[in-house]
Structure formats: C-alpha cells, structure tokens
Design an enzyme around this catalytic site. Structure first.
Site, PDB file in Angstrom:
ATOM      1  N   TRP A  91      46.784 -20.970  43.320  1.00  0.00           N
ATOM      2  CA  TRP A  91      45.742 -21.182  42.310  1.00  0.00           C
ATOM      3  C   TRP A  91      46.169 -20.713  40.930  1.00  0.00           C
ATOM      4  O   TRP A  91      45.838 -21.349  39.923  1.00  0.00           O
ATOM      5  CB  TRP A  91      44.425 -20.520  42.738  1.00  0.00           C
ATOM      6  CG  TRP A  91      43.875 -21.197  43.957  1.00  0.00           C
ATOM      7  CD1 TRP A  91      43.774 -20.679  45.210  1.00  0.00           C
ATOM      8  CD2 TRP A  91      43.395 -22.554  44.059  1.00  0.00           C
ATOM      9  NE1 TRP A  91      43.262 -21.609  46.086  1.00  0.00           N
ATOM     10  CE2 TRP A  91      43.017 -22.764  45.404  1.00  0.00           C
ATOM     11  CE3 TRP A  91      43.258 -23.604  43.152  1.00  0.00           C
ATOM     12  CZ2 TRP A  91      42.509 -23.977  45.866  1.00  0.00           C
ATOM     13  CZ3 TRP A  91      42.749 -24.816  43.604  1.00  0.00           C
ATOM     14  CH2 TRP A  91      42.380 -24.990  44.942  1.00  0.00           C
ATOM     15  N   ASP A 158      40.608 -15.349  37.440  1.00  0.00           N
ATOM     16  CA  ASP A 158      39.945 -16.315  38.326  1.00  0.00           C
ATOM     17  C   ASP A 158      39.522 -15.520  39.558  1.00  0.00           C
ATOM     18  O   ASP A 158      40.358 -15.090  40.348  1.00  0.00           O
ATOM     19  CB  ASP A 158      40.949 -17.419  38.689  1.00  0.00           C
ATOM     20  CG  ASP A 158      40.406 -18.365  39.765  1.00  0.00           C
ATOM     21  OD1 ASP A 158      39.273 -18.167  40.227  1.00  0.00           O
ATOM     22  OD2 ASP A 158      41.154 -19.293  40.140  1.00  0.00           O
ATOM     23  N   LYS A 182      32.449 -19.783  47.394  1.00  0.00           N
ATOM     24  CA  LYS A 182      32.922 -18.786  48.345  1.00  0.00           C
ATOM     25  C   LYS A 182      31.914 -17.639  48.485  1.00  0.00           C
ATOM     26  O   LYS A 182      31.486 -17.324  49.577  1.00  0.00           O
ATOM     27  CB  LYS A 182      34.260 -18.180  47.883  1.00  0.00           C
ATOM     28  CG  LYS A 182      35.312 -19.207  47.496  1.00  0.00           C
ATOM     29  CD  LYS A 182      35.809 -19.947  48.709  1.00  0.00           C
ATOM     30  CE  LYS A 182      37.140 -20.632  48.482  1.00  0.00           C
ATOM     31  NZ  LYS A 182      37.092 -21.766  47.557  1.00  0.00           N
TER      32      LYS A 182
HETATM   33  C1  LIG Z   1      41.076 -18.774  43.611  1.00  0.00           C
HETATM   34  C2  LIG Z   1      40.655 -20.205  43.426  1.00  0.00           C
HETATM   35  N1  LIG Z   1      40.777 -20.758  42.209  1.00  0.00           N
HETATM   36  C3  LIG Z   1      40.404 -22.020  41.992  1.00  0.00           C
HETATM   37  C4  LIG Z   1      39.881 -22.810  42.989  1.00  0.00           C
HETATM   38  C5  LIG Z   1      39.446 -24.228  42.685  1.00  0.00           C
HETATM   39  O1  LIG Z   1      38.053 -24.278  42.655  1.00  0.00           O
HETATM   40  P1  LIG Z   1      37.265 -25.641  42.476  1.00  0.00           P
HETATM   41  O2  LIG Z   1      37.685 -26.549  43.593  1.00  0.00           O
HETATM   42  O3  LIG Z   1      35.833 -25.254  42.557  1.00  0.00           O
HETATM   43  O4  LIG Z   1      37.624 -26.205  41.145  1.00  0.00           O
HETATM   44  C6  LIG Z   1      39.739 -22.285  44.282  1.00  0.00           C
HETATM   45  C7  LIG Z   1      39.213 -23.109  45.373  1.00  0.00           C
HETATM   46  O5  LIG Z   1      39.265 -22.790  46.524  1.00  0.00           O
HETATM   47  C8  LIG Z   1      40.146 -20.939  44.492  1.00  0.00           C
HETATM   48  O6  LIG Z   1      40.034 -20.386  45.706  1.00  0.00           O
END
Ligand SMILES: Cc1ncc(COP(=O)(O)O)c(C=O)c1O
Length: 347
Positions: A91, A158, A182
C-alpha cells in the site's frame, strides 16, 4: 467484520429511521436529521481518538486510493515540490506511485529486499520535503509501525487498516487518512484528519478532494455517502460502549498473541514478520505446500472461519482480526491451526 449489534440496529432502522417515515438513505443530507448524524459521528471520532480540537475531520469519497492522490494535491504547492515516501509494503508503494503524478517522490526507505518483513532501520528524509508518508499498517504484508516514526517534517499516515485498533497520538501526525471498511464501518467513505496549517490546496485540486473547501462545507461540498456515514456513527457508538480504543487495543493484542503463539511454536506454519513490527491486525502465514493451503482453507470455511485466503499479491493465508472480531474468533482459529497441523503431520 462489522459488529452484530451494528448490523442489527441498521437492519431495524433500514426502512424507517427515527420515526421519520423514511430511511436514512432517503432523507435530505442537508436536513437537520442527517446533519445531526454527521456531527455526532465526527464528535464520536474526535472523542475516541482524542483528536486535538484544531484538526479538521473530513468525510470524503474515493477510498484511501483517492487520498494517495489527494494528499500531494493538498500538501504540496506545486508539481516540483518533493515528498518523502517510506515503502514498507504494497500500500505504501501504491501511494508513492500515485503521488509521483503530482509531486517529486523521494524514497526515504524501501524494505523490498526483506520482502517487506521488517521496518527500515533509518529514514532518509531531506529537510525540504513537504511531508513524509507512511502506511502505519501494511494490510497485506502484516508489518506495523509500533509508534509514529520520529521525523522533523509533517508526517502523513495511511491508517486504513489500524485506525482505532490501538491508541495513537494524533498530534504526532499532520495528516491521517483511512478508508472505512476495516475498522470504521462499511466501504465507500474515507476519513481524513488533518492539521490545517499543513494544507495548501493547488488550484487544480478537484473540489471534492480539496480539504479546505470540504472543511468549509462540513464535508458536504457534494453529497456525502450518507448511509456509510450513518453506519460509521453506529460503529463508533459500539466502540465507545465497549470501552473505547484502549479496550479495543487490549482485545486486539490478546487475539494477535493467540495466533502468533500458535504459529511460532509450529514447524509447519511460517509467519514472515518477527519482532515488534508485527501487525496486531493482519497476520500473514504459509503452509508447506499449495495443496495443504487449499485443504486448510476449505476446512476453515466449513468451520465458519472465513476470509483466510491471503491477498492475491502475496498468496498463502492471512488472518485479519479487526475490532469486531471477538477473542473467541481468534481462539477458534488457534484451535483449528493446531488441529490441522496435528492431522497433517500424522499423514
Ligand atoms: C493500508 C491500505 N491502504 C489503502 C487501501 C486501499 O483502500 P481503498 O480500496 O478503500 O481505496 C487499503 C485497502 O485494503 C489498505 O489496507
């Protein structure tokens, strides 16, 4: 998981909310009743996370993925500005790749050589960067910062997969973002907590992601995801009733210990992350062969242990234990892990 109590309240109130002869999805988002939900949800989040009163709390659309673009568009004044990214897994790498479109990305550290099983020993953060970005918990790789790293530039995190899972000092961060699915409620809504002095939106920043504009309009420059906001409110009330973030942390540590203990004393399972950067939320692990993995997952489903398949980027298995997962759920998984190993070793 979402807590059963939250789902049951939503089910009861689905067709008619608070005697209004309409669903929460049918009332005007500018009416008093919805505004009350929106303000109450913000107050609950502020209280639970002890957010300093001058920070803005925004509820936006577009997920954490959207914020990977919105962050540079709001925190850097021009495309030649620099921002530092700490890459500790999937991520944070994706966030850096997205940011590259809007500013110059300086990689402060990259743990790819360890397959993202450790945190960096040191960070290379030049003094002139607008901010430093981390993923405080890498949901796929299971690596978590035990505390905010000490940096001398504004820190952006994040927290999509560990917000509200343990106590954090919001004041350590200039900006925190998290998509809801989550630990805050259902998908479709994203929380941004930001210190106003860090914000300098560019003229080209889309209005829906312009932090200043959204703050001025109470996150209602456009129609907000109303049902998701309502669900987040129910979820936060549940966290409060359960004793707040401190109680969540205690329970999350207990659940994580049950699973790590089981994996650590086994020669059969392998879990790649060691030490104090182990996530207390997402625990990746592998079995000796793909055939055993398939049979493990099949058997788990039969016992109601769902969603244990690892992310497609990493394979293997992953136990994700968000706040709503009771200790009994982790205990059931620990029992199944031991039993599966015992039977496999007998064959
Ligand atoms: C740490 C993290 N960042 C970003 C995301 C992406 O999130 P989204 O699909 O809501 O854009 C996720 C999705 O699981 C995540 O776990």
């Amino acid at each position: 998981m979402l807590p059963d109590e939250v789902m049951q309240t939503a089910q009861r109130e689905l067709c008619e909310y608070a005697g209004l002869r309409a669903s929460v999805m049918e009332i005007s988002h500018r009416g008093e009743d919805f505004l009350y939900i929106r303000r109450e949800t913000e107050s609950l989040l502020r209280a639970l996370m002890e957010i300093p009163s001058h920070y803005w709390v925004l509820f936006l659309s577009g997920g954490a993925t959207g914020q990977a673009a919105a962050v540079p568009m709001n925190l850097t004044a021009a495309a030649d500005a620099r921002a530092a990214y700490v890459i500790t897994g999937h991520w944070s790498r994706r966030a850096a790749a997205e940011a590259q479109k809007y500013c110059v990305v300086h990689v402060a550290a990259d743990t790819a050589a360890s397959r993202h099983t450790v945190l960096p020993h040191s960070l290379d953060i030049p003094a002139d960067v607008a901010y430093a970005h981390i993923a405080s918990n890498e949901t796929i790789h299971g690596v978590e910062f035990p505390a905010a790293p000490a940096v001398s530039v504004p820190l952006v995190a994040d927290m999509s997969s560990n917000i509200l899972s343990r106590q954090m000092r919001v004041a350590d961060y200039a900006l925190i973002y998290a998509s809801a699915q989550k630990n805050l409620g259902p998908s479709g809504i994203t929380v941004v907590i930001v210190r106003p002095d860090a914000v300098c939106p560019r003229a080209q920043t889309p209005a829906v992601w312009d932090y200043r504009r959204q703050q001025e309009e109470e996150s209602m420059y456009n129609t907000p995801p109303t049902f998701q906001l309502y669900m987040m409110g129910l979820y936060l009330k549940w966290v409060k009733r359960r004793g707040g973030v401190e109680a969540m942390e205690r329970q999350n540590r207990e659940k994580a210990a049950l699973i790590y203990d089981c994996l650590d004393k086994s020669d059969f399972y392998k879990t790649p992350v060691k030490g104090d950067c182990r996530s207390i939320i997402n625990i990746p692990f592998t079995l000796p062969t793909d055939t055993l993995t398939a049979s493990f997952l099949q058997g788990a489903e039969k016992q109601g242990l769902l969603g244990l398949k690892g992310h497609r980027a990493l394979g293997g298995c992953r136990a994700s234990m968000y706040n709503a997962m009771p200790v009994a759920g982790a205990q059931a998984l620990a029992n199944y892990l031991s039993e599966f190993e015992r039977v496999a070793n007998r064959k």
